[in-house]
Scaffold this motif. Structure first.
Motif, short mmCIF file in Angstrom:
data_model
loop_
_atom_site.label_atom_id
_atom_site.label_comp_id
_atom_site.label_asym_id
_atom_site.label_seq_id
_atom_site.Cartn_x
_atom_site.Cartn_y
_atom_site.Cartn_z
N LEU A 17 -29.64 -10.55 -6.44
CA LEU A 17 -30.89 -10.49 -7.27
C LEU A 17 -31.53 -8.99 -7.52
CD1 LEU A 17 -32.56 -13.55 -5.18
CD2 LEU A 17 -30.88 -13.68 -6.89
N ILE A 18 -30.57 -8.25 -7.44
CA ILE A 18 -31.01 -7.15 -8.17
C ILE A 18 -30.37 -6.63 -9.33
CG2 ILE A 18 -30.98 -4.46 -7.36
CD1 ILE A 18 -31.16 -5.32 -4.42
N SER A 19 -28.84 -6.53 -9.29
CA SER A 19 -28.23 -6.10 -10.44
C SER A 19 -27.77 -7.75 -11.19
CB SER A 19 -26.79 -5.53 -10.05
OG SER A 19 -26.11 -6.16 -9.27
N TRP A 211 -17.43 -14.50 -14.95
CA TRP A 211 -17.66 -15.77 -15.76
C TRP A 211 -18.96 -16.37 -15.67
CZ3 TRP A 211 -15.21 -17.87 -19.48
CH2 TRP A 211 -15.15 -19.17 -19.98
N TRP A 212 -19.50 -16.07 -14.58
CA TRP A 212 -20.86 -16.41 -14.24
C TRP A 212 -21.83 -15.40 -15.38
CZ3 TRP A 212 -25.01 -12.94 -13.31
CH2 TRP A 212 -26.23 -13.74 -12.76
N VAL A 213 -21.64 -14.17 -15.23
CA VAL A 213 -22.40 -13.57 -16.30
C VAL A 213 -22.50 -13.93 -17.82
CG1 VAL A 213 -22.37 -11.26 -17.46
CG2 VAL A 213 -21.69 -11.26 -15.27
N LEU A 214 -21.18 -14.52 -18.13
CA LEU A 214 -21.13 -15.15 -19.46
C LEU A 214 -22.21 -16.37 -19.38
CD1 LEU A 214 -17.38 -14.48 -20.41
CD2 LEU A 214 -19.53 -13.26 -21.05
N GLY A 215 -22.10 -17.12 -18.24
CA GLY A 215 -22.71 -18.33 -18.54
C GLY A 215 -24.33 -18.13 -18.41
N GLY A 548 -19.03 -4.65 -10.40
CA GLY A 548 -19.24 -5.58 -11.36
C GLY A 548 -19.18 -4.97 -12.74
N PRO A 549 -19.17 -5.86 -13.71
CA PRO A 549 -19.16 -5.66 -15.29
C PRO A 549 -20.40 -4.97 -16.01
CG PRO A 549 -19.89 -7.98 -14.96
CD PRO A 549 -19.61 -7.26 -13.62
N HIS A 550 -20.77 -3.57 -15.32
CA HIS A 550 -21.79 -2.89 -15.87
C HIS A 550 -21.71 -2.38 -17.10
CE1 HIS A 550 -22.79 -3.03 -11.73
NE2 HIS A 550 -21.54 -2.30 -11.27
N GLN A 559 -18.46 4.27 -10.46
CA GLN A 559 -19.86 3.42 -10.11
C GLN A 559 -20.45 3.42 -11.30
OE1 GLN A 559 -20.07 1.83 -7.23
NE2 GLN A 559 -18.09 2.89 -6.38
N LYS A 560 -21.47 2.57 -11.29
CA LYS A 560 -22.46 2.27 -12.60
C LYS A 560 -23.06 3.70 -12.70
CE LYS A 560 -26.29 0.65 -12.07
NZ LYS A 560 -27.37 1.24 -13.03
N ALA A 561 -23.04 3.84 -14.05
CA ALA A 561 -23.99 5.05 -14.30
C ALA A 561 -25.58 4.71 -14.14
CB ALA A 561 -23.85 5.49 -15.84
N ASP A 562 -26.23 5.67 -13.94
CA ASP A 562 -27.66 5.41 -13.45
C ASP A 562 -28.37 4.61 -14.34
OD1 ASP A 562 -27.33 7.10 -11.23
OD2 ASP A 562 -28.16 8.75 -12.09
N ARG A 563 -28.40 4.61 -15.62
CA ARG A 563 -29.29 4.08 -16.57
C ARG A 563 -28.58 2.85 -17.32
NH1 ARG A 563 -32.74 7.94 -20.34
NH2 ARG A 563 -33.68 5.88 -20.48
N ALA A 564 -27.36 2.46 -16.91
CA ALA A 564 -26.46 1.47 -17.37
C ALA A 564 -26.97 0.04 -16.83
CB ALA A 564 -25.03 1.62 -16.79
N THR A 565 -27.22 -0.79 -17.89
CA THR A 565 -27.53 -2.21 -17.65
C THR A 565 -26.24 -2.78 -16.85
OG1 THR A 565 -28.81 -2.44 -19.79
CG2 THR A 565 -27.87 -4.37 -18.61
N THR A 566 -26.97 -3.76 -15.90
CA THR A 566 -25.89 -4.42 -15.25
C THR A 566 -25.56 -5.74 -15.65
OG1 THR A 566 -27.58 -5.29 -13.57
CG2 THR A 566 -26.81 -3.54 -12.79
#
Length: 584
Positions: A17-19, A211-215, A548-550, A559-566
């Motif tokens: 519930l954050i990313s 797969w959840w992300v795509l749905g 995760g697929p950032h 790791q996720k870059a600071d300004r990248a979308t999750t």
């Protein structure tokens, strides 16, 4: 527990519930964690979450008035309740790497960790429909809603309530059958996860989350009726970007080829009179020229000092020509000859536009007239004057003409494909003129001047599969050079040795899953299958390591870059595509 339920539970381990917010396919409602419960937003084109507030807080309380924290999240429900006796590492697991246990072994753990049904002592949140949240709980439990205008209200939950989010983001509250809402939402996700590809055990948990992300990223675009567009992200990217649609379709084909075809249909649906495909299809129309740019984009360009924020004449906006590549891959999963012929005609017109409408200096090699059309907006190859002739565009055009020829031979027997093959050869000759023998790399040219940055676009000519051996070998050596591209987590978008390298700035150093994927395909096409597989393994390991697929990753830390979308669509789709390929 069915496989679909087990996969949904594995995906739930990443729903922090954050990313990754709580949402539903086709819904524009997003639920995020807050300090005292959760908050609710809508997802809208070119609007920030802060501008799309629905409820600033939704706080659940038990019969004694004590606030109940979020205790558990699954794709179909959020559970609030006491945390004693629960797995305290529940949400920490969302950032850990996968394990090597089988799906059945991890399903057994899921049975122990994730409650299969709602306890009488728990409150749950789910969806009644895409615009309506449903809450229910035991006698005495209540919910407190804090509205953006400062209003607060409380409601008992014993009989169940529904929160309907209107188009103006206002919320109406009414009684509702919460048990029915839980069952309906569970059916939606069960149907979705029943299509989730099964892959190698060490990749299955992340594949389930992807797969959840795509749905979760499925939306309806009102201008297209009931068409289902998978957006790059409900957090900031609400529309169907042409390039994203290609990559998303390539991953989606493994579980839902019909929906994969639908992404390409939308991308191809609105060509200009000259065949140009738009950059974006969104809920208000399309983005096809600089005249269509929203003011927020213009403001960003002005802040960056760009001279193209307010051009004197409209500049076409599109995305790189990978349409035939994506079309071919989707058709490999499930053949559809009539549909293929219809879409191929639009792809051919788009390819013709590149040569007739985007060869801006009339030398035979098309150029990017705007950085947005490259997909790599912030790349240092655009630090010079426009238009920009780039080796990646040359490679895509060669590959697309060859793909078109092969598709025509398959679906239009007897069609003359000579001109496509001949044009591919001519384009490759022009592409080879961008090779710098002194620097042993391909260079981009901005306004006719060489752009000396060592960027990943210079590796894309491997995709042609027909480079001279000495050049292919030099690119392979660059990929293996630890001072340039052979970093621990994959290929940076600018060589680590280049002055323009930045570990955090979008296309100036971070690793992107799509560029890694394309280079891996180029390595295989150019005779380096072992190195291609190594890069694919490295890429899926990056996504697992990064949690995760950032959108993009810091190449030093993985790791996720600071300004990248999750929860980013093409990263999720390409992880699935890579995982399927590596699991064969």
């Amino acid at each position: 527990m069915t496989d679909a339920a087990a996969l949904a539970a594995l995906a739930g381990r990443h729903l922090d519930l954050i990313s990754a917010p709580f949402t539903l396919p086709r819904s524009r409602v997003l639920v995020f964690r807050s300090e005292d419960g959760v908050r609710v937003h809508t997802s809208e084109y070119e609007r920030r979450l802060s501008d799309c507030r629905v409820l600033d807080s939704l706080v659940v309380m038990d019969a004694e008035g004590e606030e109940l924290p979020v205790a558990d999240v699954l794709p179909g429900k959020v559970t609030f309740g006491r945390t004693e006796g629960r797995d305290s590492s529940r949400f920490a697991r969302s950032t850990t790497s996968g394990d090597s246990r089988s799906l059945s072994e991890r399903s057994d753990e899921t049975k122990r960790v994730d409650p299969p049904s709602t306890s009488e002592a728990e409150v749950t949140l789910t969806f009644a429909d895409p615009s309506t949240l449903s809450l229910g709980g035991p006698a005495g439990s209540r919910v407190r809603l804090q509205h953006p205008d400062g209003r607060a209200e409380e409601h008992p939950l014993e009989r169940g309530i529904r929160l309907h989010v209107a188009a103006d983001r206002s919320v109406s509250v009414e009684p509702g059958d919460h048990t029915a809402a839980l069952a309906a939402t569970d059916r939606i996700w069960s149907d979705w996860f029943a299509k989730c590809p099964l892959v190698r055990d060490d990749l299955q948990e992340m594949a389930a989350f992807c797969w959840w992300v795509l749905g979760a990223n499925i939306v309806e675009l009102p201008s297209l009726g009931d068409a289902r567009a998978i957006v790059p992200s409900k957090i900031g990217y609400v529309g169907l970007w042409q390039w994203d649609a290609y990559f998303i379709a390539v991953g989606l084909r493994h579980g839902d080829p019909e929906l994969a075809r639908e992404q390409l249909e939308i991308a191809f649906r609105f060509p200009g009179a000259d065949g140009q495909l738009p950059d974006v299809v969104h809920e208000l129309g399309v983005l096809a020229t600089s005249d269509d740019l929203p003011e927020s984009d213009r403001a960003n360009l002005r802040r960056a000092g760009s001279q193209i924020a307010d051009p004197s004449a409209p500049v076409p906006l599109t995305k790189p020509p990978l349409a035939a590549w994506a079309l071919r891959k989707v058709l490999e999963a499930e053949d559809a000859p009539d549909w293929a012929r219809e879409q191929l005609a639009r792809v051919i017109r788009s390819q013709e536009w590149w040569f007739s409408g985007s060869d801006l200096d009339h030398d035979g090699m098309p150029e990017y007239g705007h950085p947005y059309s490259s997909g790599l907006d912030d790349s240092p190859i655009f630090d010079g004057q426009l238009p920009t002739a780039a080796p990646d565009l040359g490679a895509y055009l060669v590959r697309q003409d060859l793909e078109i020829a092969a598709l025509l031979e398959q679906y239009e027997p007897g069609a003359d494909v000579t001109r496509f093959r001949e044009r591919a050869a001519v384009t490759q000759d022009l592409l080879l003129q961008m090779w710098s023998s002194d620097r042993e790399r391909f260079l981009a040219y901005g306004g006719g001047e060489p752009q000396l940055s060592d960027t990943i676009v210079g590796l894309m000519p491997l995709l042609t599969g027909t480079l001279p051996g000495t050049i292919a070998s030099a690119l392979h050596a660059a990929i293996d050079d630890p001072s340039r591209y052979a970093l621990a987590w994959g290929l940076p978008t600018v060589a680590a040795s280049d002055p323009d390298f930045s570990a955090e700035r979008m296309w100036r150093g971070p690793i992107w899953v799509n560029t890694n994927t394309l280079i891996a395909e180029g390595l295989e096409a150019s005779g380096y299958p072992e190195r291609a597989r190594e890069l694919r393994e490295q890429t899926v390991a990056l996504v697992v390591h990064g949690g995760g697929p950032h959108e993009y990753f810091n190449p030093r830390t993985g790791q996720k870059a600071d300004r990248a979308t999750t929860a980013f669509g093409w990263s999720a789709a390409l992880f699935i595509d890579l995982a399927v390929g590596l699991s064969r």
